[in-house]
Design a protein around this motif. Structure first.
Motif, PDB file in Angstrom:
ATOM      1  N   ILE A 324       0.890  -0.948  -0.046  1.00  0.00           N
ATOM      2  CA  ILE A 324       0.235   0.181  -0.411  1.00  0.00           C
ATOM      3  C   ILE A 324       0.653   1.169  -0.135  1.00  0.00           C
ATOM      4  O   ILE A 324       0.510   2.261  -0.558  1.00  0.00           O
ATOM      5  CB  ILE A 324      -0.920  -0.102   1.201  1.00  0.00           C
ATOM      6  N   ASP A 325       1.799   1.279   0.443  1.00  0.00           N
ATOM      7  CA  ASP A 325       2.893   2.416   0.528  1.00  0.00           C
ATOM      8  C   ASP A 325       3.739   2.705  -0.349  1.00  0.00           C
ATOM      9  O   ASP A 325       3.480   3.796  -0.951  1.00  0.00           O
ATOM     10  CB  ASP A 325       3.954   2.361   1.902  1.00  0.00           C
ATOM     11  N   ASP A 326       3.784   1.619  -1.314  1.00  0.00           N
ATOM     12  CA  ASP A 326       4.293   1.728  -2.731  1.00  0.00           C
ATOM     13  C   ASP A 326       3.343   2.280  -3.703  1.00  0.00           C
ATOM     14  O   ASP A 326       4.076   3.061  -4.478  1.00  0.00           O
ATOM     15  CB  ASP A 326       4.861   0.423  -2.956  1.00  0.00           C
ATOM     16  N   GLY A 332       2.034  10.191  -5.824  1.00  0.00           N
ATOM     17  CA  GLY A 332       2.687  10.874  -5.484  1.00  0.00           C
ATOM     18  C   GLY A 332       3.296  11.568  -6.717  1.00  0.00           C
ATOM     19  O   GLY A 332       3.077  12.778  -6.855  1.00  0.00           O
ATOM     20  N   ASN A 333       4.218  10.398  -7.350  1.00  0.00           N
ATOM     21  CA  ASN A 333       4.921  10.813  -8.135  1.00  0.00           C
ATOM     22  C   ASN A 333       3.789  10.901  -9.553  1.00  0.00           C
ATOM     23  O   ASN A 333       4.402  11.831  -9.834  1.00  0.00           O
ATOM     24  CB  ASN A 333       5.847   9.468  -8.630  1.00  0.00           C
ATOM     25  N   MET A 334       2.990  10.029 -10.117  1.00  0.00           N
ATOM     26  CA  MET A 334       2.402  11.014 -11.110  1.00  0.00           C
ATOM     27  C   MET A 334       1.735  12.398 -10.784  1.00  0.00           C
ATOM     28  O   MET A 334       1.946  12.780 -11.576  1.00  0.00           O
ATOM     29  CB  MET A 334       0.954   9.403 -11.161  1.00  0.00           C
ATOM     30  N   LYS A 335       1.513  12.022  -9.404  1.00  0.00           N
ATOM     31  CA  LYS A 335       0.368  13.815  -9.103  1.00  0.00           C
ATOM     32  C   LYS A 335       2.071  14.844  -9.541  1.00  0.00           C
ATOM     33  O   LYS A 335       1.396  16.432 -10.174  1.00  0.00           O
ATOM     34  CB  LYS A 335       0.641  13.722  -7.954  1.00  0.00           C
ATOM     35  N   GLY A 336       3.032  14.445  -9.715  1.00  0.00           N
ATOM     36  CA  GLY A 336       4.505  15.584  -9.381  1.00  0.00           C
ATOM     37  C   GLY A 336       4.567  15.772 -11.075  1.00  0.00           C
ATOM     38  O   GLY A 336       4.851  16.642 -11.607  1.00  0.00           O
ATOM     39  N   GLU A 337       3.957  14.922 -12.149  1.00  0.00           N
ATOM     40  CA  GLU A 337       4.587  14.912 -13.493  1.00  0.00           C
ATOM     41  C   GLU A 337       3.373  15.035 -13.621  1.00  0.00           C
ATOM     42  O   GLU A 337       3.179  15.996 -14.648  1.00  0.00           O
ATOM     43  CB  GLU A 337       4.521  13.191 -13.902  1.00  0.00           C
ATOM     44  N   LEU A 338       1.923  14.833 -13.186  1.00  0.00           N
ATOM     45  CA  LEU A 338       1.033  16.172 -13.976  1.00  0.00           C
ATOM     46  C   LEU A 338       0.678  17.126 -13.300  1.00  0.00           C
ATOM     47  O   LEU A 338       0.732  17.797 -15.168  1.00  0.00           O
ATOM     48  CB  LEU A 338       0.202  15.511 -13.251  1.00  0.00           C
ATOM     49  N   LYS A 339       1.408  17.612 -12.459  1.00  0.00           N
ATOM     50  CA  LYS A 339       1.541  19.322 -12.483  1.00  0.00           C
ATOM     51  C   LYS A 339       2.393  19.850 -13.250  1.00  0.00           C
ATOM     52  O   LYS A 339       2.874  20.757 -13.931  1.00  0.00           O
ATOM     53  CB  LYS A 339       1.959  19.082 -10.688  1.00  0.00           C
TER      54      LYS A 339
END
Length: 366
Positions: A324-326, A332-339
């Protein structure tokens, strides 16, 4: 009238193990009928129980017997004639109290019947002895008479031989009766010694049973502590499962894994219910103290297996938490790339807007 039932109840029947003299062996698979019978011809009382076509109790009650309550629903008594100890497990305390009260009544009645029989034997013995002394007292004057008056009475009433032939049959009957009464008294003395021996045997059996009961009580206390510890571990595991379900609901993109985890949790809950049912059955079996002694080893093995399985489940729960942590980190990484992509897109839009304004200005100038 023959033998008639005077009281009937139902109970689980046990007999003491003839080899160890400590463990109880079930004589019936389920509760059976146990009855008191009175034989009017012999003036005796018996406890009889039949399981189908098999007689499992046939105990004649004597004044030396004692019925002992070893727990709230279990009682026992020793039968030296059958060379065993009978145990009865009742469904309620009231049934046990009623059976014990009836046992004491029947025991008192048997003692009263024995006392009456001894008094009758002593009365007949004294009566026979007095009659014999009276007969000897009557015969002695006749044998000592040698006066002429005696000869004259003999000549009147008959010869001495005729008198002896007239008295001898009655004397023979009295002598036979006296011999029979003496035999009865000797038999009564023999039975008294036998009863004393049986009483000593019963005292020794009672002492052994008290020791066995104390040992069983100690084992029951230890088992109660183990049950309490197992219940606490089950509660702790249940709380961990609830926490795991709350964490699984927060991960929207892990629905498939959550579904699998929910199925696994349901399986764990089913296993916990099975364990709780097993513990409940063990609590019920704890009322039958002697059986627990034989089952302690097997149940201890099951508890160890359950602890090992709980450890394995905790390991699996830890691995699921890591997954779950992974997943959260990937999200979170996907949200950063999207931003970052949105920032580039905003820059492009601003450049297009400036280019459009330039075109509009050129059009106005022309």
């Amino acid at each position: 009238m023959g033998e008639q039932p005077i009281y009937t109840t139902r109970a689980h029947v046990f007999q003491i193990d003839p080899t160890t003299k400590k463990n109880w062996v079930p004589a019936s698979k389920q509760a059976v009928t146990v009855s008191y019978f009175y034989d009017s011809t012999r003036n005796s009382y018996r406890i009889i129980s039949v399981d189908g076509t098999k007689v499992i109790i046939n105990s004649t009650i004597t004044p030396n017997m004692t019925f002992t309550k070893t727990s709230q629903k279990f009682g026992q008594w020793a039968d030296s004639r059958a060379n065993t100890v009978f145990g009865l497990g009742f469904s309620s305390e009231q049934q046990l109290a009623k059976f014990a009260e009836k046992f004491q009544e029947v025991k008192d009645a048997a003692k009263l019947a024995r006392d009456k029989s001894q008094e009758k034997v002593e009365t007949l013995s004294n009566h026979s002895q007095d009659h014999q002394d009276h007969q000897e007292h009557q015969e002695q004057p006749e044998s000592g008479r040698e006066t002429p008056s005696t000869n004259q009475a003999s000549s009147i009433n008959g010869t001495d031989d005729e008198k002896i032939s007239h008295v001898s049959p009655e004397a023979a009957v009295l002598k036979s009766e006296n011999d029979r009464l003496k035999s009865a008294v000797e038999l009564s003395n023999t039975n008294a010694k036998k009863w004393e021996t049986e009483l000593q045997t019963l005292r020794e059996n009672n002492a052994r049973l008290v020791d066995a009961l104390q040992e069983s009580s100690a084992n029951v206390e230890s088992w109660k502590k183990q049950l309490s510890a197992c219940k606490e571990e089950s509660d702790t595991l249940r709380e961990k499962i609830v926490e795991l379900e709350a964490q699984c609901k927060e991960a929207d993109q892990e629905k498939q894994k959550n579904a699998q985890l929910t199925v696994r949790v349901q399986e764990l809950e089913a296993e916990l219910r099975d364990k709780e049912q097993e513990l409940e059955n063990l609590r019920k079996q704890a009322e039958i103290i002697p059986q627990l002694m034989a089952e302690c080893e097997s149940i201890t093995t099951k508890l160890q297996a359950a602890e090992a399985k709980n450890g394995e489940l905790e390991g699996r729960i830890g691995s699921l938490q890591v997954d779950i942590d992974d997943s959260r980190q990937k999200q979170g990484n996907m949200k950063g790339e999207l931003k970052k992509f949105m920032d580039i897109l905003d820059g492009k839009i601003d450049e297009l807007h400036e280019f459009r304004q330039g075109l509009s200005k050129l059009g106005v100038d022309n």
